[in-house]
Design a protein around this motif. Structure first.
Motif, PDB file in Angstrom:
ATOM      1  N   THR A 141       0.828  -1.203   0.000  1.00  0.00           N
ATOM      2  CA  THR A 141       0.000   0.000   0.000  1.00  0.00           C
ATOM      3  C   THR A 141       0.862   1.253   0.000  1.00  0.00           C
ATOM      4  O   THR A 141       0.627   2.188  -0.780  1.00  0.00           O
ATOM      5  CB  THR A 141      -0.926   0.014   1.237  1.00  0.00           C
ATOM      6  OG1 THR A 141      -1.780  -1.125   1.189  1.00  0.00           O
ATOM      7  CG2 THR A 141      -1.768   1.270   1.276  1.00  0.00           C
ATOM      8  N   ILE A 142       1.854   1.299   0.861  1.00  0.00           N
ATOM      9  CA  ILE A 142       2.725   2.477   0.925  1.00  0.00           C
ATOM     10  C   ILE A 142       3.556   2.602  -0.347  1.00  0.00           C
ATOM     11  O   ILE A 142       3.707   3.692  -0.901  1.00  0.00           O
ATOM     12  CB  ILE A 142       3.634   2.408   2.164  1.00  0.00           C
ATOM     13  CG1 ILE A 142       2.802   2.308   3.444  1.00  0.00           C
ATOM     14  CG2 ILE A 142       4.542   3.644   2.224  1.00  0.00           C
ATOM     15  CD1 ILE A 142       1.812   3.427   3.641  1.00  0.00           C
TER      16      ILE A 142
ATOM     17  N   TYR B 232       4.085   5.996  -2.600  1.00  0.00           N
ATOM     18  CA  TYR B 232       4.951   6.316  -1.457  1.00  0.00           C
ATOM     19  C   TYR B 232       5.176   7.813  -1.260  1.00  0.00           C
ATOM     20  O   TYR B 232       5.470   8.269  -0.152  1.00  0.00           O
ATOM     21  CB  TYR B 232       6.304   5.613  -1.612  1.00  0.00           C
ATOM     22  CG  TYR B 232       7.123   6.087  -2.793  1.00  0.00           C
ATOM     23  CD1 TYR B 232       8.047   7.115  -2.669  1.00  0.00           C
ATOM     24  CD2 TYR B 232       6.960   5.501  -4.043  1.00  0.00           C
ATOM     25  CE1 TYR B 232       8.785   7.553  -3.754  1.00  0.00           C
ATOM     26  CE2 TYR B 232       7.688   5.928  -5.133  1.00  0.00           C
ATOM     27  CZ  TYR B 232       8.600   6.960  -4.991  1.00  0.00           C
ATOM     28  OH  TYR B 232       9.309   7.388  -6.077  1.00  0.00           O
TER      29      TYR B 232
ATOM     30  N   ILE C 220       8.084   8.878   2.475  1.00  0.00           N
ATOM     31  CA  ILE C 220       7.618   7.547   2.835  1.00  0.00           C
ATOM     32  C   ILE C 220       7.121   7.539   4.271  1.00  0.00           C
ATOM     33  O   ILE C 220       6.055   6.999   4.581  1.00  0.00           O
ATOM     34  CB  ILE C 220       8.749   6.515   2.650  1.00  0.00           C
ATOM     35  CG1 ILE C 220       9.080   6.352   1.161  1.00  0.00           C
ATOM     36  CG2 ILE C 220       8.372   5.166   3.267  1.00  0.00           C
ATOM     37  CD1 ILE C 220      10.320   5.519   0.893  1.00  0.00           C
TER      38      ILE C 220
ATOM     39  N   HIS D  15       3.741   9.457   4.616  1.00  0.00           N
ATOM     40  CA  HIS D  15       2.626   8.700   4.043  1.00  0.00           C
ATOM     41  C   HIS D  15       2.271   7.522   4.943  1.00  0.00           C
ATOM     42  O   HIS D  15       1.088   7.239   5.190  1.00  0.00           O
ATOM     43  CB  HIS D  15       3.004   8.209   2.646  1.00  0.00           C
ATOM     44  CG  HIS D  15       1.882   7.589   1.887  1.00  0.00           C
ATOM     45  ND1 HIS D  15       0.614   8.111   1.860  1.00  0.00           N
ATOM     46  CD2 HIS D  15       1.823   6.450   1.117  1.00  0.00           C
ATOM     47  CE1 HIS D  15      -0.178   7.356   1.117  1.00  0.00           C
ATOM     48  NE2 HIS D  15       0.533   6.331   0.668  1.00  0.00           N
ATOM     49  N   SER D  16       3.289   6.859   5.472  1.00  0.00           N
ATOM     50  CA  SER D  16       3.047   5.731   6.368  1.00  0.00           C
ATOM     51  C   SER D  16       2.338   6.187   7.636  1.00  0.00           C
ATOM     52  O   SER D  16       1.415   5.514   8.120  1.00  0.00           O
ATOM     53  CB  SER D  16       4.376   5.061   6.728  1.00  0.00           C
ATOM     54  OG  SER D  16       4.192   4.075   7.720  1.00  0.00           O
TER      55      SER D  16
ATOM     56  N   VAL E 209      -1.416   6.869   6.799  1.00  0.00           N
ATOM     57  CA  VAL E 209      -2.149   5.624   6.562  1.00  0.00           C
ATOM     58  C   VAL E 209      -2.312   4.841   7.866  1.00  0.00           C
ATOM     59  O   VAL E 209      -3.402   4.331   8.169  1.00  0.00           O
ATOM     60  CB  VAL E 209      -1.429   4.768   5.501  1.00  0.00           C
ATOM     61  CG1 VAL E 209      -2.055   3.382   5.415  1.00  0.00           C
ATOM     62  CG2 VAL E 209      -1.500   5.458   4.138  1.00  0.00           C
ATOM     63  N   ARG E 210      -1.276   4.770   8.681  1.00  0.00           N
ATOM     64  CA  ARG E 210      -1.364   4.037   9.952  1.00  0.00           C
ATOM     65  C   ARG E 210      -2.345   4.699  10.905  1.00  0.00           C
ATOM     66  O   ARG E 210      -3.040   4.014  11.664  1.00  0.00           O
ATOM     67  CB  ARG E 210       0.019   3.928  10.599  1.00  0.00           C
ATOM     68  CG  ARG E 210       0.928   2.941   9.895  1.00  0.00           C
ATOM     69  CD  ARG E 210       2.228   2.724  10.642  1.00  0.00           C
ATOM     70  NE  ARG E 210       2.943   3.965  10.883  1.00  0.00           N
ATOM     71  CZ  ARG E 210       3.315   4.394  12.085  1.00  0.00           C
ATOM     72  NH1 ARG E 210       3.038   3.684  13.169  1.00  0.00           N
ATOM     73  NH2 ARG E 210       3.971   5.533  12.218  1.00  0.00           N
TER      74      ARG E 210
ATOM     75  N   LEU F 260       9.534   1.331   7.068  1.00  0.00           N
ATOM     76  CA  LEU F 260       8.272   0.591   7.039  1.00  0.00           C
ATOM     77  C   LEU F 260       8.304  -0.653   7.914  1.00  0.00           C
ATOM     78  O   LEU F 260       7.289  -1.013   8.513  1.00  0.00           O
ATOM     79  CB  LEU F 260       7.920   0.217   5.595  1.00  0.00           C
ATOM     80  CG  LEU F 260       7.549   1.377   4.675  1.00  0.00           C
ATOM     81  CD1 LEU F 260       6.975   0.844   3.364  1.00  0.00           C
ATOM     82  CD2 LEU F 260       6.546   2.315   5.329  1.00  0.00           C
TER      83      LEU F 260
END
Length: 244
Positions: free
Chosen positions: A107-108, A112, A118, A121-122, A125-126, A218
């Protein structure tokens, strides 16, 4: 429009006039059953998205931890407020949620740079993974029927890569998932030969896309998701046991 605020719908999600108009449109009194399917990514869109979400993606999320994002009023109302949606519309329609889970790293890697870096974005999303998990944990069953309110589909089980290129095993997994979904939704039709014909697994080399430093970030973030995601389905089938 009612759920996400599209088409410049500015009335609150639970506005009585909006609820009446929406139910009248999607559930006409014609003696038939009507199925409405809505979908969204969490989070969705961009900060300046042309679609008129009531709450757009927020720049401060980029500088926040996943915990702070999940607790923020803006995140809890983007792209819609799930608890409020369920509370408002469940008296008038049967509501069920199907959670589509995709590998976190995939997904990432797919977008990204969507939130800048990165790591940013992570984090975003998290934050929504945590927010969704809290909603799912607090709504295990439908208040009206007592039946399961949500279920989980592991996208990884639908593609051949997970089955080491064995198309027979992949097709068998797809059949299992379809049958379970039909049972969950209360549908009599369990066969759908073409339902997944356009599903394709990711062909990206994630290490190449993310780089060693990105992968290290990640992997650290993945460890922080243990116990948070994926959500656990009661009496899950083997094909519903997703990896992170």
């Amino acid at each position: 429009a009612a759920i996400f605020g599209f088409h410049k719908e500015s009335r609150p999600l639970d506005d009585p006039t909006l609820v009446r108009e929406t139910i009248r449109r999607i559930c006409p009194r014609d003696g038939k059953k009507h199925v409405i399917i809505e979908d969204a990514s969490f989070p969705a869109g961009t900060e300046d998205d042309a679609r008129t979400y009531r709450i757009h993606r927020q720049p401060f999320w980029l500088l926040s931890s996943m915990e702070k994002i999940a607790m923020s009023e803006t995140a809890m109302n983007h792209p819609t407020n799930l608890p409020l949606f369920y509370k408002t519309y469940s008296p008038y329609a049967d509501i069920k949620f199907v959670v589509l889970h995709r590998s976190f790293v995939e997904t990432i890697a797919s977008r990204y740079d969507f939130d800048g870096t990165i790591e940013q974005h992570s984090n975003v999303v998290r934050g929504f993974m945590l927010l969704l998990r809290r909603f799912l944990d607090s709504h295990p069953t439908d208040e009206m029927t007592g039946q399961r309110l949500w279920t989980l589909v592991c996208v990884e089980r639908l593609v051949t890569k997970t089955h080491d290129g064995d198309d027979e095993q992949m097709n068998l997994a797809r059949q299992h998932i379809l049958r379970y979904l039909a049972e969950f939704l209360g549908w009599s039709q369990e066969e759908c030969p073409e339902c997944f014909s356009h599903w394709k697994g990711s062909s990206k080399n994630h290490l190449e896309v993310l780089g060693a430093d990105g992968m290290a970030i990640l992997l650290a973030h993945t460890r922080k998701l243990e116990g948070v995601w994926p959500p656990v389905v009661e009496n899950a089938l083997p094909d519903q046991k997703c990896s992170i």
